[in-house]
Design an enzyme around this catalytic site. Structure first.
Site, PDB file in Angstrom:
ATOM      1  N   ARG A   1       0.863  -1.189   0.000  1.00  0.00           N
ATOM      2  CA  ARG A   1       0.000   0.000   0.000  1.00  0.00           C
ATOM      3  C   ARG A   1       0.896   1.235   0.000  1.00  0.00           C
ATOM      4  O   ARG A   1       1.675   1.428   0.934  1.00  0.00           O
ATOM      5  CB  ARG A   1      -0.891  -0.019   1.252  1.00  0.00           C
ATOM      6  CG  ARG A   1      -1.689   1.222   1.408  1.00  0.00           C
ATOM      7  CD  ARG A   1      -2.601   1.225   2.646  1.00  0.00           C
ATOM      8  NE  ARG A   1      -3.212   2.527   2.695  1.00  0.00           N
ATOM      9  CZ  ARG A   1      -3.326   3.287   3.779  1.00  0.00           C
ATOM     10  NH1 ARG A   1      -2.952   2.841   4.954  1.00  0.00           N
ATOM     11  NH2 ARG A   1      -3.854   4.479   3.698  1.00  0.00           N
TER      12      ARG A   1
ATOM     13  N   TYR B   1      -3.797   1.590  16.137  1.00  0.00           N
ATOM     14  CA  TYR B   1      -2.510   1.467  16.823  1.00  0.00           C
ATOM     15  C   TYR B   1      -2.681   1.208  18.312  1.00  0.00           C
ATOM     16  O   TYR B   1      -1.856   0.580  18.939  1.00  0.00           O
ATOM     17  CB  TYR B   1      -1.697   2.761  16.654  1.00  0.00           C
ATOM     18  CG  TYR B   1      -1.178   2.952  15.251  1.00  0.00           C
ATOM     19  CD1 TYR B   1       0.108   2.539  14.911  1.00  0.00           C
ATOM     20  CD2 TYR B   1      -1.964   3.529  14.256  1.00  0.00           C
ATOM     21  CE1 TYR B   1       0.601   2.698  13.627  1.00  0.00           C
ATOM     22  CE2 TYR B   1      -1.487   3.688  12.967  1.00  0.00           C
ATOM     23  CZ  TYR B   1      -0.200   3.271  12.660  1.00  0.00           C
ATOM     24  OH  TYR B   1       0.277   3.421  11.389  1.00  0.00           O
TER      25      TYR B   1
ATOM     26  N   GLU C   1      -6.798   8.634   6.946  1.00  0.00           N
ATOM     27  CA  GLU C   1      -7.000   9.356   8.211  1.00  0.00           C
ATOM     28  C   GLU C   1      -7.475  10.793   7.997  1.00  0.00           C
ATOM     29  O   GLU C   1      -6.762  11.755   8.336  1.00  0.00           O
ATOM     30  CB  GLU C   1      -5.724   9.336   9.052  1.00  0.00           C
ATOM     31  CG  GLU C   1      -5.340   7.932   9.482  1.00  0.00           C
ATOM     32  CD  GLU C   1      -4.056   7.873  10.324  1.00  0.00           C
ATOM     33  OE1 GLU C   1      -3.440   8.923  10.555  1.00  0.00           O
ATOM     34  OE2 GLU C   1      -3.681   6.763  10.727  1.00  0.00           O
TER      35      GLU C   1
ATOM     36  N   HIS D   1      -2.775  10.831   0.975  1.00  0.00           N
ATOM     37  CA  HIS D   1      -2.119  10.628   2.269  1.00  0.00           C
ATOM     38  C   HIS D   1      -1.422  11.942   2.625  1.00  0.00           C
ATOM     39  O   HIS D   1      -0.202  11.995   2.803  1.00  0.00           O
ATOM     40  CB  HIS D   1      -1.165   9.439   2.232  1.00  0.00           C
ATOM     41  CG  HIS D   1      -0.839   8.886   3.595  1.00  0.00           C
ATOM     42  ND1 HIS D   1      -0.969   7.562   3.915  1.00  0.00           N
ATOM     43  CD2 HIS D   1      -0.396   9.491   4.728  1.00  0.00           C
ATOM     44  CE1 HIS D   1      -0.617   7.361   5.180  1.00  0.00           C
ATOM     45  NE2 HIS D   1      -0.253   8.529   5.691  1.00  0.00           N
TER      46      HIS D   1
ATOM     47  N   GLU E   1      -3.551   0.089   8.588  1.00  0.00           N
ATOM     48  CA  GLU E   1      -2.290   0.446   9.257  1.00  0.00           C
ATOM     49  C   GLU E   1      -2.314  -0.125  10.660  1.00  0.00           C
ATOM     50  O   GLU E   1      -3.338  -0.054  11.355  1.00  0.00           O
ATOM     51  CB  GLU E   1      -2.111   1.969   9.403  1.00  0.00           C
ATOM     52  CG  GLU E   1      -1.710   2.695   8.166  1.00  0.00           C
ATOM     53  CD  GLU E   1      -1.443   4.190   8.438  1.00  0.00           C
ATOM     54  OE1 GLU E   1      -1.117   4.562   9.575  1.00  0.00           O
ATOM     55  OE2 GLU E   1      -1.582   4.965   7.478  1.00  0.00           O
TER      56      GLU E   1
ATOM     57  N   ASN F   1      -7.279   2.023  10.491  1.00  0.00           N
ATOM     58  CA  ASN F   1      -5.928   2.227  11.012  1.00  0.00           C
ATOM     59  C   ASN F   1      -6.037   2.153  12.523  1.00  0.00           C
ATOM     60  O   ASN F   1      -6.693   2.998  13.147  1.00  0.00           O
ATOM     61  CB  ASN F   1      -5.405   3.621  10.632  1.00  0.00           C
ATOM     62  CG  ASN F   1      -5.081   3.758   9.150  1.00  0.00           C
ATOM     63  OD1 ASN F   1      -5.363   2.863   8.362  1.00  0.00           O
ATOM     64  ND2 ASN F   1      -4.511   4.889   8.778  1.00  0.00           N
TER      65      ASN F   1
END
Ligand code: IFM
Length: 466
Positions: free
Chosen positions: A87, A313, A176, A131, A371, A311
């Site tokens: 990606r 984390y 995002e 992005h 992500e 995404n």
């Protein structure tokens, strides 16, 4: 995860579905360099990087990982790792330097070469259109505040889809949006560095959603018929403090409730895209500040998508039910000494389980982790290798949780590790290393980290070794 269950180990099989996709991700401004090379126009990030005090130690993406010149070597590394998909993002000002109008053949040719090399290496190209390196020329025309901005994005999408759409396997419109609007336009820490009031922020956000919808339409018209299309928002996941049904329900409610920190509202961004409406609690909270929103807008924004990209984390908060029958979510602080990454993020593997579950239950699509990764204090050891046991442990824990979501009925479609290479971490410069591949920023030497070799084995066994 708590500090007390760090040694957790069970015998449950952890393989993923047969067609599960294993990949890694990057973004143009974070790795390409060649900021003024071959006719690329400036982006808002080039501009922010020039402003004193904006970026840690005055770092810039001017050279970054020099991927624009070293892409062959980078594709060879991907092949060595055994990636099935890569990606990457296309730099809008590299292919249309002014944002609209004349395209830049050299920029388009660069992405042709990269895509062809990926295909020759047996790696699926997955493209992110936005992005964050937004053309500076368009920012000067009002950027996302300009009602024309969705059409600029659609024009850019058409160009790219027409040129590369015969070979690209998957597409993401925005990465995002919460960050480039929330951190870039509201908090001003990211490019373009504005501190707008909530009415302007809501208008800009609405335009980015319209841009997403128009872009999906353009992709459906021009890209390969079997291309998979979606987007990659950050998921702000609240996780339950215990596995009790009441705490799980409280965490899910918290995930999908509007709160004062605009950027963290999952539903404000995702309900329009997947359900075709803004959430009622958000409409009530933001009522005095809303832009004009029409039914036609909502129809444009809500295009059929092939996956729910997330995404993830960390987790926002640990949550438990108030227990008084009122259904309130009560936040529980992490205990002292809770595991943290080099970037000071808390380590919450269960965010991949609950995030996947909650988002799938609400939006009914297969879940693609777009992500996930960790910044560690990695360096080349005396033996010439990069030992990153924390990353391996982090990934094993998160992937186990994603696999658990699969076993509990969530269609898990794939996983893109962030990131392939150590790279430019936006306002934090080069102080964080997220890569599977260590990059020496002075010499551009690439070194596979231990985690890259570990990830190869995970890919080879389809997660069997977890
Ligand atoms: O590097 C960023 C990426 O550009 C967007 N998602 C989070 C990553 C790590 O902070």
């Amino acid at each position: 995860m708590t500090t007390s269950n760090m040694s957790m180990s069970t015998d449950t099989p952890r393989a993923f579905p047969k067609n599960f996709l294993w990949g890694a991700a990057t973004a143009a401004y974070q790795i390409e360099g060649a900021a003024a090379g071959d006719g690329r126009g400036p982006s808002v990030w080039d501009d922010l990087c020039k402003q004193p005090g904006r970026i840690w130690e005055g770092h810039t993406g001017d050279v970054a990982c020099d991927h624009y010149h070293r892409w062959r070597e980078d594709v060879a590394l991907m092949r060595e790792i055994g990636l099935q998909a890569y990606r990457f993002s296309i730099s809008w000002p590299r292919v249309i330097p002014g944002g609209t109008g004349a395209s830049n053949e050299k920029g388009l040719a660069f992405y042709d070469r990269l895509i062809d090399a990926l295909l020759a290496a047996g790696i699926q190209p997955w493209v992110t259109l936005n992005h964050w390196d937004y053309p500076l020329a368009l920012h000067r025309r009002g950027g996302w505040l300009n009602p024309e901005s969705p059409h600029w994005f659609s024009e850019y999408t058409e160009l790219v889809a027409k040129r590369h759409g015969d070979r690209v396997a998957g597409w993401f419109t925005h990465n995002e949006p919460q960050c480039f609007i929330g951190v870039g336009l509201q908090e001003g820490r990211h490019a373009p560095g504005l501190r707008l009031g909530i009415s302007d922020v809501l208008a800009a956000a609405h335009h980015t959603l319209l841009a997403h919808g128009l872009s999906v339409q353009a992709l459906r018209a021009r890209a390969r018929r079997d291309a998979r299309i979606g987007w990659a928002p950050i998921a702000h996941v609240h996780v339950p403090a215990t596995d009790s049904a009441a705490d799980v329900a409280a965490a899910k409610r918290a995930c999908f409730t509007i709160e004062s920190d605009f950027m963290k509202n999952n539903t404000w961004w995702s309900d329009p895209v997947y359900l075709g409406r803004y959430p009622d609690d958000g409409l009530a909270r933001f009522a005095p500040h809303l832009p004009k929103i029409t039914d036609a807008d909502m129809r444009t924004i809500c295009q059929p998508l092939d996956f729910c990209g997330l995404n993830i984390y960390t987790a926002e908060r640990l949550v438990r039910d108030s227990g008084d029958g009122g259904g309130r979510a009560v936040t529980v602080p992490e205990p002292p000494g809770f595991p943290m990454t080099h970037m000071r993020g808390t380590v919450h593997p269960e965010s991949l389980y609950h995030g996947a579950r909650f988002f799938h239950e609400r939006y009914k699509l297969p879940v693609l982790i777009t992500e996930n990764g960790i910044s560690c204090a990695d360096w080349i050891a005396l033996d010439g290798r990069v030992h990153d046991p924390n990353r391996i442990d982090f990934l094993a824990r998160y992937l186990r949780e994603f696999s658990r979501a699969g076993r509990d009925g969530v269609p898990v479609a794939g996983y893109f590790h962030w990131s392939l290479l150590d790279n430019f971490e936006w306002a934090q410069g080069f102080q964080h290393r997220f890569g599977l591949v260590h990059v020496d920023m002075q010499t551009q030497k690439r070194t596979l980290k231990d985690s890259a070799r570990w990830y190869s084995e995970i890919i080879r066994t389809n997660g069997g070794g977890l």
